[in-house]
Scaffold this active site. Structure first.
Site, PDB file in Angstrom:
ATOM      1  CG  ASP A  36      -1.482  -0.919   1.881  1.00 42.14           C
ATOM      2  OD1 ASP A  36      -2.235  -1.574   1.187  1.00 42.14           O
ATOM      3  OD2 ASP A  36      -1.270  -1.082   3.095  1.00 42.14           O
ATOM      4  CE  LYS A  58      -7.323   6.951  -0.073  1.00 37.11           C
ATOM      5  NZ  LYS A  58      -7.227   7.734   1.105  1.00 37.11           N
ATOM      6  N   GLY A  90       3.106   0.415   9.175  1.00 33.69           N
ATOM      7  CA  GLY A  90       2.953   0.204  10.615  1.00 33.69           C
ATOM      8  C   GLY A  90       2.782  -1.260  10.947  1.00 33.69           C
ATOM      9  CG  MET A 171      -6.839   6.545   9.445  1.00 34.05           C
ATOM     10  SD  MET A 171      -7.767   5.058   9.059  1.00 34.05           S
ATOM     11  CE  MET A 171      -8.059   4.377  10.675  1.00 34.05           C
TER      12      MET A 171
HETATM   13  N1  SAH Z   1      -1.290   0.142  10.438  1.00 26.97           N
HETATM   14  C1  SAH Z   1      -0.863   1.498  10.576  1.00 26.97           C
HETATM   15  C2  SAH Z   1      -2.019   2.459  10.657  1.00 26.97           C
HETATM   16  C3  SAH Z   1      -2.859   2.495   9.405  1.00 26.97           C
HETATM   17  S1  SAH Z   1      -4.160   3.644   9.483  1.00 26.97           S
HETATM   18  C4  SAH Z   1       0.057   1.592  11.807  1.00 26.97           C
HETATM   19  O1  SAH Z   1       0.177   0.648  12.560  1.00 26.97           O
HETATM   20  O2  SAH Z   1       0.707   2.638  11.960  1.00 26.97           O
HETATM   21  C5  SAH Z   1      -3.440   5.029   8.677  1.00 26.97           C
HETATM   22  C6  SAH Z   1      -3.217   6.137   9.659  1.00 26.97           C
HETATM   23  O3  SAH Z   1      -2.100   5.841  10.455  1.00 26.97           O
HETATM   24  C7  SAH Z   1      -2.904   7.482   9.056  1.00 26.97           C
HETATM   25  O4  SAH Z   1      -4.078   8.169   8.691  1.00 26.97           O
HETATM   26  C8  SAH Z   1      -2.193   8.168  10.195  1.00 26.97           C
HETATM   27  O5  SAH Z   1      -3.105   8.626  11.157  1.00 26.97           O
HETATM   28  C9  SAH Z   1      -1.451   7.027  10.817  1.00 26.97           C
HETATM   29  N2  SAH Z   1      -0.064   6.908  10.353  1.00 26.97           N
HETATM   30  C10 SAH Z   1       0.521   5.845   9.793  1.00 26.97           C
HETATM   31  N3  SAH Z   1       1.827   6.077   9.558  1.00 26.97           N
HETATM   32  C11 SAH Z   1       2.058   7.324  10.000  1.00 26.97           C
HETATM   33  C12 SAH Z   1       3.210   8.147  10.069  1.00 26.97           C
HETATM   34  N4  SAH Z   1       4.398   7.725   9.622  1.00 26.97           N
HETATM   35  N5  SAH Z   1       3.083   9.377  10.587  1.00 26.97           N
HETATM   36  C13 SAH Z   1       1.902   9.822  11.061  1.00 26.97           C
HETATM   37  N6  SAH Z   1       0.798   9.094  11.010  1.00 26.97           N
HETATM   38  C14 SAH Z   1       0.867   7.860  10.500  1.00 26.97           C
END
Ligand code: SAH
Length: 501
Positions: A36, A58, A90, A171
């Site tokens: 993604d 996207k 993440g 988000m």
């Molecule tokens: N699985 C991911 C989260 C996915 S949801 C995790 O564990 O981090 C996507 C949201 O995660 C984004 O809208 C934002 O709020 C947050 N996010 C993910 N990576 C980020 C980053 N490097 N910096 C800030 N926000 C992040």
């Protein structure tokens, strides 16, 4: 048929160093990767070249592939016997829909495993200098989707507002105002510290802090957008002392490295370690001079006739050893000779082959070499000097006045025409802060590649030179010398940049 497997893997929150060892190993051995938007594109370099790369995030105009279609795709690939890594930003289970994908695979009888990742919730906050818990202030935390207000199912605001722990919203940027208002309306202290963290652990990271009452205006003013974390809690104040990433000397600075592909990566790693982002714009590459190979082989056959051998660069060492091996020999062939290496890196390249250089001139300029060797050479000596066709003649001329010297121009530096990005476009968009030049040839070919007519675009860019020879070439070519290294090494260059940035 081979049994397929799908690894639901987390790629960490941005910094490429935060990928787990296990995820890397699975990427290196997969035949398909499905990834993604939030995944660091560098991870695709681990994937075998012949593997299929499927992007489901996207795109500029169109939406991401809908989740049911992703599930179907994973089931299909797994059923075909593929070895798939489904790589997400993440952690796959933190708002990553990894659970849905795992269930779909289970239902279809496809094997899967989960590889947890460093979630932005914890790792990303850490890079912003915010510990998710701290004995001084909190003993719990909550991770909440800030997306939900659009849904019928709303969050339990009274419970959230009464919470004593840290709250992290993911988000949530579109709803930042609503989030802060709901918390205050339900009784949370408007002076509660709050922060917004954009692209945590990435060179683009930006952090703003304030309170529940002020953070929306502050974030709007700073044009903070998604992807960002919204943090509410006293831990935000810890950033003052616990910041370590966005205060590094090169943080937020964009570097372009003009060395050869082979040499650029170690320089880029050093820049990144200091917090900068670095792009490789190779201007040179090393080429073997085929017509000289036989000459070098003959010299090697008569290596006993020489008393000294001089290596002037890592490339010279690499190429000499390639030819040495072709003659069926190894380092022992140098056993009876004094070995001189110009520069620490050259000495290191020899050391890796089990040869400790006898002489390593302090300076990298040819004149230093002459000064080192002159006192010990007599007319009875004989020197073998395998080196670049582009090298300056001074060394060879000076040494050949003392004794026999066989100079073999075994390699040459030529222009590298391939480029990974449009340098002119990047300069026009003012997205370059520093360009590093590490030899006169890199300068020459940089100008040829960019076009002398485009050199105006360098105004406002720090053009950094590794030493006097490079600087001279820059001036002659119309590139302003913004800084020059005092010590003529990459570390010297970087510390000169740091002082002047
Ligand atoms: N699985 C991911 C989260 C996915 S949801 C995790 O564990 O981090 C996507 C949201 O995660 C984004 O809208 C934002 O709020 C947050 N996010 C993910 N990576 C980020 C980053 N490097 N910096 C800030 N926000 C992040």
């Amino acid at each position: 048929m081979k049994k397929g497997i799908v690894y639901l893997a987390g790629g960490g929150c941005g910094d490429p160093g935060l990928l787990t060892v296990r995820a890397k190993e699975k990427l290196e051995n997969c035949d398909t990767v499905v990834y993604d938007a939030l995944v660091n594109p560098e991870f695709l370099d681990y994937v075998p070249e012949e593997a299929e790369r499927i992007y489901v995030g996207k795109r500029a105009k169109s939406h991401a592939l809908p989740q049911p279609d992703i599930n179907k795709l994973l089931v299909k690939l797994g059923s075909e016997g593929r070895n798939v890594v489904r790589l997400k930003g993440g952690d796959p289970y933190v708002f990553g829909r990894g659970g849905e994908e795992g269930e779909a695979l289970y239902d279809a009888g496809v094997a899967f495993e989960v590889i947890p990742g460093i979630t932005s919730v914890i790792g990303g906050l850490a890079y912003a200098g915010i510990p998710i818990t701290h004995r001084d202030c909190v003993a719990s935390f909550q991770v909440v989707t800030g997306h939900r207000q659009d849904d019928a199912e709303d969050l339990d605001w009274p419970v959230l507002a009464a919470s004593k722990g840290t709250i992290v919203f993911l988000m949530g940027m579109k709803n930042l105002g609503r989030i802060t208002q709901n918390l205050m309306a339900n009784g949370m202290d408007p002076e509660k510290p709050a922060a917004v963290v954009y692209r945590a652990s990435d060179p683009r990271q930006r952090v703003v802090t304030g309170t529940l009452r002020t953070i929306e205006a502050i974030a709007t003013e700073a044009k903070m957008t998604a992807p960002s974390l919204i943090v509410v809690g006293d831990v935000v104040t810890k950033r003052e002392k616990l910041r370590f990433f966005d205060n590094k000397p090169f943080f937020g600075k964009h570097f372009v490295v003009t060395r050869s592909r082979a040499q650029a990566s170690s320089t880029m790693a050093k820049i990144r370690e200091l917090g900068g982002s670095a792009l490789m714009y190779p201007t040179i590459k090393i080429e073997l001079v085929a017509s000289e190979v036989d000459k070098l082989k003959t010299a090697i056959d008569h290596i006993g006739d020489y008393t000294h051998i001089i290596f002037t660069s890592v490339n010279g060492v690499n190429i000499f050893y390639d030819v040495l091996r072709q003659t069926g020999r190894d380092s022992r062939a140098l056993g009876g000779l004094y070995v001189t290496a110009i520069g620490k890196q050259t000495a290191k390249a020899l050391e890796e082959r089990g040869v400790m250089a006898d002489f390593v001139p302090k300076n990298y300029i040819g004149e230093a070499l002459i000064e080192t060797l002159r006192p010990i050479l007599t007319e009875k000596d004989a020197i073998l000097l395998p080196r670049s066709e582009n090298a300056r003649p001074v060394v060879a001329e000076a040494l050949s006045e003392i004794c026999r010297l066989d100079e073999i121009k075994i390699y040459r530096t030529v222009r590298e025409d391939a480029a990974d990005f449009d340098m002119k476009g990047l300069l026009e968009a003012r997205q370059v802060d520093v360009i590093t030049f590490t030899s006169s040839t890199t300068v020459k070919y940089f100008v040829e590649k960019l076009g002398a007519e485009n050199l105006d675009l360098l105004s406002g860019v720090m053009c950094a030179s590794i030493g006097p020879m490079t600087s001279q070439m820059m001036r002659e070519s119309g590139i302003p010398v913004s800084v020059e290294a005092e010590v003529y090494t990459i570390d010297g260059l970087l510390s000169a940049i740091e002082k002047n940035l």
